[in-house]
Design an enzyme around this catalytic site. Structure first.
Site, PDB file in Angstrom:
ATOM      1  N   TYR A  53       0.869  -1.474  -0.094  1.00 11.10           N
ATOM      2  CA  TYR A  53      -0.033   0.241   0.016  1.00 11.10           C
ATOM      3  C   TYR A  53       1.139   1.416   0.152  1.00 11.10           C
ATOM      4  O   TYR A  53       1.961   1.106   0.778  1.00 11.10           O
ATOM      5  CB  TYR A  53      -0.803   0.212   1.194  1.00 11.10           C
ATOM      6  CG  TYR A  53      -1.396  -1.098   1.288  1.00 11.10           C
ATOM      7  CD1 TYR A  53      -2.378  -1.616  -0.076  1.00 11.10           C
ATOM      8  CD2 TYR A  53      -2.791  -0.959   2.616  1.00 11.10           C
ATOM      9  CE1 TYR A  53      -3.658  -2.947   0.670  1.00 11.10           C
ATOM     10  CE2 TYR A  53      -3.416  -2.122   2.556  1.00 11.10           C
ATOM     11  CZ  TYR A  53      -4.007  -3.043   0.930  1.00 11.10           C
ATOM     12  OH  TYR A  53      -5.069  -4.024   1.375  1.00 11.10           O
ATOM     13  N   SER A 236     -13.435  -4.334   0.790  1.00 11.98           N
ATOM     14  CA  SER A 236     -14.490  -3.543   0.329  1.00 11.98           C
ATOM     15  C   SER A 236     -16.189  -4.186   0.333  1.00 11.98           C
ATOM     16  O   SER A 236     -16.792  -4.581   0.007  1.00 11.98           O
ATOM     17  CB  SER A 236     -15.201  -4.022  -1.535  1.00 11.98           C
ATOM     18  OG  SER A 236     -13.182  -3.393  -1.790  1.00 11.98           O
ATOM     19  N   GLY A 239     -19.009  -3.009  -1.132  1.00  5.53           N
ATOM     20  CA  GLY A 239     -18.479  -3.417  -3.142  1.00  5.53           C
ATOM     21  C   GLY A 239     -17.588  -1.575  -3.555  1.00  5.53           C
ATOM     22  O   GLY A 239     -17.463  -1.143  -4.667  1.00  5.53           O
ATOM     23  N   GLY A 241     -17.289   1.099  -2.665  1.00  5.38           N
ATOM     24  CA  GLY A 241     -17.756   2.138  -2.422  1.00  5.38           C
ATOM     25  C   GLY A 241     -19.342   3.039  -4.011  1.00  5.38           C
ATOM     26  O   GLY A 241     -20.034   3.502  -3.132  1.00  5.38           O
ATOM     27  N   LEU A 243     -21.750   1.037  -2.865  1.00  6.09           N
ATOM     28  CA  LEU A 243     -23.146   0.761  -2.466  1.00  6.09           C
ATOM     29  C   LEU A 243     -23.878   2.082  -1.795  1.00  6.09           C
ATOM     30  O   LEU A 243     -24.803   2.710  -0.563  1.00  6.09           O
ATOM     31  CB  LEU A 243     -22.945  -0.267  -1.638  1.00  6.09           C
ATOM     32  CG  LEU A 243     -23.331  -2.038  -1.706  1.00  6.09           C
ATOM     33  CD1 LEU A 243     -22.439  -2.705  -0.853  1.00  6.09           C
ATOM     34  CD2 LEU A 243     -24.168  -1.992  -2.238  1.00  6.09           C
ATOM     35  N   GLY A 245     -23.963   4.420  -3.140  1.00  6.23           N
ATOM     36  CA  GLY A 245     -24.954   5.015  -4.309  1.00  6.23           C
ATOM     37  C   GLY A 245     -23.694   6.230  -5.019  1.00  6.23           C
ATOM     38  O   GLY A 245     -24.776   7.478  -5.823  1.00  6.23           O
ATOM     39  N   LYS A 246     -23.344   7.041  -4.889  1.00 11.76           N
ATOM     40  CA  LYS A 246     -22.202   8.136  -4.825  1.00 11.76           C
ATOM     41  C   LYS A 246     -21.585   8.254  -6.819  1.00 11.76           C
ATOM     42  O   LYS A 246     -21.766   9.153  -6.902  1.00 11.76           O
ATOM     43  CB  LYS A 246     -21.279   8.437  -4.133  1.00 11.76           C
ATOM     44  CG  LYS A 246     -19.685   6.984  -3.970  1.00 11.76           C
ATOM     45  CD  LYS A 246     -18.759   7.690  -2.952  1.00 11.76           C
ATOM     46  CE  LYS A 246     -17.233   6.623  -3.168  1.00 11.76           C
ATOM     47  NZ  LYS A 246     -16.423   6.605  -2.378  1.00 11.76           N
TER      48      LYS A 246
END
Length: 347
Positions: A53, A236, A239, A241, A243, A245-246
């Site tokens: 990372y 995750s 998902g 991000g 999920l 909704g963005k």
């Protein structure tokens, strides 16, 4: 914040785990330190990182940057004893560490020493192999995964070799427990069997992708984890991000993962947007925040010990904290299963 046992280790961790893969890329060091402070204040004491990372993108020259940021926080805060610290040994093909060498008894001591130095600690609570030497079906590779091309005996020899090295590290006091990541049911079963035969460290956990959009762990792997006391640590859980909704309606927020990884690692498709629409509608119907709903669902799965979420910004962490004690009703859980049946495997 609920606390749970990690496999059979006796180590207790918070039911949510702060992932750090954006520290040093999308999340500056100062912001990362603030997140670590806030997470611990809220009772989230499980911290996950890796030598490779930050990611998005993965750059060999940035290897170890995130571990160093976490290590600087440990040194400055003096709170090492208040956290459970997990990191990972990179595997075959990652040129940023050991020129992409396979995981082996030769690489393990070197990799652990590097992580210890960067993390400014003398022990890693959970040491994980980031992906198997033989390859993995995770990260959308399930569509072309070919286990019949593997060398079974070479895999078993590697496991015995690696467990010997890990056992020596446990004796040396550099690691407390051993976990897998991006692993399969058969692979986990073999690690468990060989550890029993050789008296090596027993697999405590598996860190695989798992969310309302990615439920591959629900069958064979779940059966193994429940019966063998192996903890799932979902990564995750939102998902990537989706999920939240963005990303609906073609939105790409500045600084978001999609803004630096257009395909979202192969997750982006019309099918995923349709699935997210259905989950968002269900959340509205039950007056639930979609982020809180998605995280609570993973935490309530019987084989999950701690769900690993990431926050690019401090306000995203605050959003998670606001809903961290949510318990979903059986009505909502059943409705989520119905949406899953309508939108299986969206990526």
């Amino acid at each position: 914040m609920q606390r749970r046992k990690l496999g059979r280790t006796g180590i207790e961790v918070s039911a949510l785990c702060l992932g750090t893969m954006t520290f040093g890329r999308q999340t500056p060091a100062k912001e990362g330190h603030a997140q670590l402070d806030r997470a611990l204040e809220a009772g989230i004491d499980f911290i996950d990182t890796a030598e490779m990372y930050p990611v998005n993108p993965v750059l060999p020259e940035d290897t170890g940057v995130t571990e160093s940021i976490v290590g600087d926080w440990i040194a400055a805060s003096g709170k090492r004893q208040e956290i459970v610290l997990a990191t990972k040994h990179s595997g075959a093909g990652f040129k940023g560490a050991r020129d992409g060498a396979l995981i082996s008894s030769q690489t393990i001591p070197e990799a652990i020493e590097g992580s210890l130095k960067r993390l400014k600690t003398d022990v890693i609570d959970l040491y994980q192999f980031h992906w198997p030497n033989r390859g993995s079906y995770m990260f959308r590779q399930n569509w072309s995964y070919a286990p019949w091309e593997q060398d079974r005996e070479a895999t078993r020899a590697h496991m015995e070799d690696a467990l010997g090295a890990l056992g020596r590290e446990v004796e040396r006091g550099t690691i407390r427990a051993f976990g897998l990541s991006n692993e399969s049911t058969w692979g986990t079963a073999e690690w468990l069997r060989i550890a029993k035969e050789t008296k090596g460290p027993r697999v405590a956990s598996i860190q695989n992708e798992y969310s309302l959009l990615c439920r591959m762990a629900d069958t064979d792997l779940a059966e193994l984890m429940v019966n063998e006391d192996v903890s799932l640590l979902p990564f995750s859980p939102l998902g990537a991000g989706f999920l939240s909704g963005k990303y609906q309606g073609g939105a790409v927020p500045e600084g978001s993962r999609m803004s630096v990884n257009e395909t979202m690692g192969g997750r982006k498709s019309e099918r995923v947007f349709a699935a997210v629409d259905a989950y968002l509608a269900l959340a509205r119907e039950h007056d639930l925040d979609p982020v809180h709903m998605a995280l609570a669902w993973t935490v309530q799965r019987p084989f999950v010990t701690s769900s690993i979420f990431g926050a690019t910004r401090l306000e995203q962490l605050e959003h998670v904290i606001a809903g961290m004690d949510l318990t979903l009703s059986q009505e909502v859980l059943s409705a989520l299963d119905e949406v899953h049946k309508q939108h299986p495997m969206p990526y």
